[in-house]
Scaffold this active site. Structure first.
Site, PDB file in Angstrom:
ATOM      1  CG  HIS A  21     -14.759   9.595  12.902  1.00 18.75           C
ATOM      2  ND1 HIS A  21     -15.513   8.871  11.903  1.00 18.75           N
ATOM      3  CD2 HIS A  21     -13.721   8.937  12.495  1.00 18.75           C
ATOM      4  CE1 HIS A  21     -15.018   8.264  11.090  1.00 18.75           C
ATOM      5  NE2 HIS A  21     -13.717   8.170  11.362  1.00 18.75           N
ATOM      6  CE  LYS A  45     -11.284   5.217   0.192  1.00 17.99           C
ATOM      7  NZ  LYS A  45     -11.518   5.700   1.538  1.00 17.99           N
ATOM      8  NE  ARG A  94     -11.320   1.715  13.658  1.00 16.94           N
ATOM      9  CZ  ARG A  94     -11.921   2.191  12.408  1.00 16.94           C
ATOM     10  NH1 ARG A  94     -13.408   2.167  12.226  1.00 16.94           N
ATOM     11  NH2 ARG A  94     -11.330   1.899  11.390  1.00 16.94           N
TER      12      ARG A  94
HETATM   13  O1  PNS Z   1     -10.696   8.192   6.969  1.00 18.19           O
HETATM   14  P1  PNS Z   1      -9.242   7.493   6.768  1.00 18.19           P
HETATM   15  O2  PNS Z   1      -9.082   6.374   5.902  1.00 18.19           O
HETATM   16  O3  PNS Z   1      -8.910   7.144   8.166  1.00 18.19           O
HETATM   17  O4  PNS Z   1      -8.465   8.692   6.536  1.00 18.19           O
HETATM   18  C1  PNS Z   1      -6.945   8.233   5.873  1.00 18.19           C
HETATM   19  C2  PNS Z   1      -6.312   9.839   5.718  1.00 18.19           C
HETATM   20  C3  PNS Z   1      -7.042  10.822   5.123  1.00 18.19           C
HETATM   21  C4  PNS Z   1      -5.965  10.368   7.063  1.00 18.19           C
HETATM   22  C5  PNS Z   1      -5.252   9.206   4.731  1.00 18.19           C
HETATM   23  O5  PNS Z   1      -5.695   8.612   3.740  1.00 18.19           O
HETATM   24  C6  PNS Z   1      -4.437  10.494   4.266  1.00 18.19           C
HETATM   25  O6  PNS Z   1      -3.689  11.288   4.842  1.00 18.19           O
HETATM   26  N1  PNS Z   1      -4.483  10.899   3.046  1.00 18.19           N
HETATM   27  C7  PNS Z   1      -4.192  12.219   2.224  1.00 18.19           C
HETATM   28  C8  PNS Z   1      -2.927  11.483   1.229  1.00 18.19           C
HETATM   29  C9  PNS Z   1      -1.585  11.144   1.894  1.00 18.19           C
HETATM   30  O7  PNS Z   1      -1.178  12.289   2.598  1.00 18.19           O
HETATM   31  N2  PNS Z   1      -0.932  10.020   1.665  1.00 18.19           N
HETATM   32  C10 PNS Z   1       0.300   9.605   2.279  1.00 18.19           C
HETATM   33  C11 PNS Z   1       0.097   9.151   3.707  1.00 18.19           C
HETATM   34  S1  PNS Z   1       1.349   8.879   4.635  1.00 18.19           S
END
Ligand code: PNS
Length: 169
Positions: A21, A45, A94
């Site tokens: 990150h 979570k 990744r």
């Molecule tokens: O740590 P991660 O799993 O890489 O993060 C994922 C994240 C937070 C970017 C994604 O789950 C997210 O954007 N969540 C917010 C809810 C949302 O917008 N959901 C629709 C995505 S198309």
């Protein structure tokens, strides 16, 4: 004519932030006027670190980058990006296997907010095997986490381990 600042958001759970990150932040921040590292506050979570702890750790890691902000968000990333005036979502990639899901998420985010483009940053080869989930597992089982997380995060993980050991005495 004044030009709007180009604001990007690097969103994630960051539980905890890894060297992968940190590398994405270091490589994407110079591409934008402002980069917001946005920590997802996800009630569904059970994170190891609270949102406040994750924000504090990330602030330590980006302390020497004045145009990087650290914030929390809940709900849709697209809505948060619109509120913050961001036009770019940064995602680290990744593996090729990750691309299918990331691609779908990028399209969905643009469906929700047409002003949002996703920019993928390919992970540096030396960090491509690192994930927050594996870091937590290694830390929980007493393994070495050197080289996997920035020093500020390693210190928090170590104090968490010490506290867990002390509590089990
Ligand atoms: O740590 P991660 O799993 O890489 O993060 C994922 C994240 C937070 C970017 C994604 O789950 C997210 O954007 N969540 C917010 C809810 C949302 O917008 N959901 C629709 C995505 S198309």
């Amino acid at each position: 004519m004044p030009v709007d600042p180009r604001i990007a958001i690097f969103a994630g759970s960051f539980d905890p932030l890894t060297k992968g990150h940190a590398d994405v932040i270091a490589r994407s921040a110079p591409l934008f006027d402002r980069l917001i590292v946005a920590v997802l506050v996800n009630a569904s979570k059970q994170p190891l670190f609270s949102a406040d702890e994750r924000v504090a750790m990330i602030r330590q890691v980006v302390a020497d980058r004045p145009h990087v902000d650290v914030d929390t968000f809940d709900g849709l990333l697209a809505a948060y990006a619109r509120d913050r005036g961001a036009t770019v979502a940064v995602r680290g990639l990744r593996t090729g296997a990750e691309f299918a899901e990331e691609w779908q998420m990028a399209l969905m985010n643009r469906h929700l907010y047409a002003g949002l483009e996703t920019v993928f940053i390919p992970a540096a080869a030396e960090f491509a095997h690192i994930s927050s989930r594996l870091v937590k597992e290694i830390a929980r089982l007493g393994g070495p986490i050197d080289g996997l997380v920035p020093p500020a995060v390693a210190a928090h993980l170590a104090s968490r381990r010490l506290r867990a050991r002390t509590q089990s005495l």
